[in-house]
Write an enzyme that holds these catalytic residues in place. Sequence first.
Site, PDB file in Angstrom:
ATOM      1  N   ASN A   5       0.850  -1.202   0.000  1.00 26.15           N
ATOM      2  CA  ASN A   5       0.000   0.000   0.000  1.00 26.15           C
ATOM      3  C   ASN A   5       0.876   1.238   0.000  1.00 26.15           C
ATOM      4  O   ASN A   5       1.980   1.229   0.530  1.00 26.15           O
ATOM      5  CB  ASN A   5      -0.856  -0.004   1.277  1.00 26.15           C
ATOM      6  CG  ASN A   5      -1.754   1.212   1.393  1.00 26.15           C
ATOM      7  OD1 ASN A   5      -2.444   1.576   0.438  1.00 26.15           O
ATOM      8  ND2 ASN A   5      -1.759   1.846   2.552  1.00 26.15           N
ATOM      9  N   HIS A  39       0.851   5.165   1.374  1.00 26.06           N
ATOM     10  CA  HIS A  39       0.128   6.015   2.324  1.00 26.06           C
ATOM     11  C   HIS A  39       0.790   7.396   2.362  1.00 26.06           C
ATOM     12  O   HIS A  39       2.018   7.485   2.437  1.00 26.06           O
ATOM     13  CB  HIS A  39       0.124   5.387   3.724  1.00 26.06           C
ATOM     14  CG  HIS A  39      -0.719   6.149   4.687  1.00 26.06           C
ATOM     15  ND1 HIS A  39      -2.098   6.087   4.679  1.00 26.06           N
ATOM     16  CD2 HIS A  39      -0.386   7.036   5.653  1.00 26.06           C
ATOM     17  CE1 HIS A  39      -2.580   6.895   5.610  1.00 26.06           C
ATOM     18  NE2 HIS A  39      -1.555   7.474   6.218  1.00 26.06           N
TER      19      HIS A  39
HETATM   20  C1  GAR Z   1      -2.411   9.129  -2.840  1.00 22.33           C
HETATM   21  O1  GAR Z   1      -1.916  10.296  -2.262  1.00 22.33           O
HETATM   22  C2  GAR Z   1      -2.223   7.957  -1.899  1.00 22.33           C
HETATM   23  O2  GAR Z   1      -1.061   8.047  -1.120  1.00 22.33           O
HETATM   24  C3  GAR Z   1      -3.458   8.065  -1.037  1.00 22.33           C
HETATM   25  O3  GAR Z   1      -4.472   8.425  -1.918  1.00 22.33           O
HETATM   26  C4  GAR Z   1      -3.940   9.190  -2.984  1.00 22.33           C
HETATM   27  C5  GAR Z   1      -4.405   8.571  -4.277  1.00 22.33           C
HETATM   28  O4  GAR Z   1      -4.028   9.379  -5.364  1.00 22.33           O
HETATM   29  N1  GAR Z   1      -3.729   6.821  -0.361  1.00 22.33           N
HETATM   30  C6  GAR Z   1      -4.312   6.759   0.830  1.00 22.33           C
HETATM   31  O5  GAR Z   1      -4.676   7.731   1.443  1.00 22.33           O
HETATM   32  C7  GAR Z   1      -4.494   5.356   1.372  1.00 22.33           C
HETATM   33  N2  GAR Z   1      -4.832   5.399   2.763  1.00 22.33           N
HETATM   34  P1  GAR Z   1      -3.948   8.749  -6.813  1.00 22.33           P
HETATM   35  O6  GAR Z   1      -5.299   8.090  -7.071  1.00 22.33           O
HETATM   36  O7  GAR Z   1      -3.723   9.930  -7.717  1.00 22.33           O
HETATM   37  O8  GAR Z   1      -2.824   7.766  -6.838  1.00 22.33           O
END
Ligand code: GAR
Length: 212
Positions: A103, A105
């Site tokens: 994952n 984060h």
């Molecule tokens: C990213 O910043 C990722 O780190 C976060 O969601 C965003 C998705 O952006 N993930 C979380 O918060 C998981 N808990 P993306 O769809 O443009 O990759």
Amino acid sequence: MKRIVILISGRGSNMEALLKAKLPCEVAAVISNKADATGLEIARARGVHTAVVSHKDFASRDDFDAALAKEIDRHRPDLVVLAGFMRILTADFVNHYAGRLINIHPSLLPAYTGVNTHERALQDGVKIHGCTIHFVTADLDHGPIIIQAAVPVHQGDTPQTLSARVLREEHRVFPQAVRWICNGNVRLNAQGRVETDRMEQSGTTLISPGLE
Ligand code: GAR
């Protein structure tokens, strides 16, 4: 060649970074829990197989996770990559993929698990923030860490400016982590610790603001 399945819920910029990175693996499918995730379009445009398993179609988390696992397993992945997948997963699901589920984060874990990480970091006035790639365990956002990238928090930062600075690093370290795992340079050992063949970074200290 190793096979990976990428799970998304929205924009898909991290997924796109993985698709662009020419990784030593085949992206067998991109799966979303939301039919309108814009990342699905990006994957399709690159000729990657996509699927939707909507959490709204299932009465319970167990039922959704079972259907999701069934769809994932059709593609026989060596690694399942959560790239902005915004659902909490059951212990059964996580255990099914033990050692092959990672994952991304948007914080320097173990700080700021959960949501709104950038807002909370700004509220606390931390000087260093960042992102983490980790193996997923049943303990939300607490799995063994593979790689992290740190960025400074600037005076006047907003959640938007800070998240953009962190996102640039996400797009660098995520492909790196997947490459290491696919090449066999990083793995989860029997004790649940990350083992790496990589050289440790040495002689570098991250200090923000910089010293006089
Ligand atoms: C990213 O910043 C990722 O780190 C976060 O969601 C965003 C998705 O952006 N993930 C979380 O918060 C998981 N808990 P993306 O769809 O443009 O990759």
